[in-house]
Design a protein around this motif. Structure first.
Motif, PDB file in Angstrom:
ATOM      1  N   ARG A 128      -1.549  -6.601   2.837  1.00  0.00           N
ATOM      2  CA  ARG A 128      -2.828  -6.332   3.507  1.00  0.00           C
ATOM      3  C   ARG A 128      -2.651  -5.351   4.669  1.00  0.00           C
ATOM      4  O   ARG A 128      -3.452  -4.434   4.857  1.00  0.00           O
ATOM      5  N   LEU A 129      -1.597  -5.571   5.469  1.00  0.00           N
ATOM      6  CA  LEU A 129      -1.365  -4.725   6.645  1.00  0.00           C
ATOM      7  C   LEU A 129      -1.034  -3.289   6.239  1.00  0.00           C
ATOM      8  O   LEU A 129      -1.497  -2.339   6.880  1.00  0.00           O
ATOM      9  N   LEU A 130      -0.241  -3.131   5.201  1.00  0.00           N
ATOM     10  CA  LEU A 130       0.105  -1.779   4.745  1.00  0.00           C
ATOM     11  C   LEU A 130      -1.122  -1.072   4.178  1.00  0.00           C
ATOM     12  O   LEU A 130      -1.281   0.137   4.326  1.00  0.00           O
ATOM     13  N   GLU A 131      -1.999  -1.845   3.558  1.00  0.00           N
ATOM     14  CA  GLU A 131      -3.267  -1.277   3.067  1.00  0.00           C
ATOM     15  C   GLU A 131      -4.131  -0.860   4.258  1.00  0.00           C
ATOM     16  O   GLU A 131      -4.714   0.227   4.275  1.00  0.00           O
ATOM     17  N   SER A 135      -5.916   3.390   6.987  1.00  0.00           N
ATOM     18  CA  SER A 135      -7.130   3.837   7.675  1.00  0.00           C
ATOM     19  C   SER A 135      -7.254   3.377   9.127  1.00  0.00           C
ATOM     20  O   SER A 135      -8.123   3.837   9.845  1.00  0.00           O
ATOM     21  N   SER A 136      -6.369   2.475   9.571  1.00  0.00           N
ATOM     22  CA  SER A 136      -6.563   1.871  10.906  1.00  0.00           C
ATOM     23  C   SER A 136      -6.155   2.765  12.063  1.00  0.00           C
ATOM     24  O   SER A 136      -6.723   2.678  13.145  1.00  0.00           O
ATOM     25  N   GLY A 137      -5.124   3.587  11.851  1.00  0.00           N
ATOM     26  CA  GLY A 137      -4.620   4.402  12.956  1.00  0.00           C
ATOM     27  C   GLY A 137      -3.914   3.570  14.026  1.00  0.00           C
ATOM     28  O   GLY A 137      -3.633   4.047  15.120  1.00  0.00           O
TER      29      GLY A 137
END
Length: 196
Positions: A128-131, A135-137
């Motif tokens: 989830r975190l790598l996904e 887009s999170s920056g």
């Protein structure tokens, strides 16, 4: 519920478990005031202040910011919002120092409505975190920092979940389903807690 106390719901769990996502849905349903400890810290980190620079340095290493800074940011945000509503505080407390600091700052001027404790297996969380990183920056959504965040969580934050269970009411939910499935599990228990 006492009018002169800050009414609080803590929501905790490992990185990537969906605390922020669930908070958005809870705010929409219940009109809570959502205060993300991480969001407040990241906002402060963008400011060109001594605290901002310190926070930025600590966050980029995946470490925990000193409790005095976090509590003062939370209290300031709560005071600016007034005490009439329930504060949904996400990602806090993360260690024993956080609990000690909270009690030092708030004393008996808060009422713990409930703690929401989310859990999920590490492999799914890393995915989830790598996904999210696409887009999170966010500076803490990198593989090496993620591994360190899990390590810090297991060593410091996981033991706090037991402490929260001692401090007051709690809801424990396995957050491995869809966003709506997890939300429905939380709501079914939360509605009971809010009636008390």
């Amino acid at each position: 519920m006492s009018e002169d106390k800050y009414k609080v719901i803590f929501i905790v769990g490992p990185p990537g478990v969906g605390k922020n996502t669930q908070c958005d849905k809870l705010v929409e349903k219940y009109k809570f005031i959502h205060l993300g400890a991480g969001d407040l810290l990241r906002a402060e980190a963008k400011k060109d202040t001594e605290d901002g620079k310190l926070i930025n340095s600590i966050i980029s290493q995946g470490k925990i910011v000193p409790v005095k800074i976090t509590c003062s940011l939370l209290k300031k945000a709560m005071d600016e919002s007034g005490k009439k509503n329930i504060f949904l505080i996400d990602g806090y407390p993360r260690n024993q120092d956080n609990i000690d600091g909270w009690i030092e700052v708030f004393g008996d001027k808060y009422q713990l409505v409930t703690s929401i404790i989310l859990g999920c297996d590490e492999a799914q969380l890393e995915k989830r975190l790598l996904e999210r990183a696409k887009s999170s920056g966010r500076s803490d959504d990198k593989v090496d920092v993620i591994k360190n965040r899990f390590k810090v969580y297991v060593e410091q934050s996981q033991p706090i979940e037991a402490k929260l269970k001692e401090m007051g009411p709690f809801i424990e939910v396995k957050a491995d389903g869809t966003v709506d499935e997890v939300f429905n599990k939380i709501v079914s228990e939360l509605d009971q807690k809010l009636k008390k």
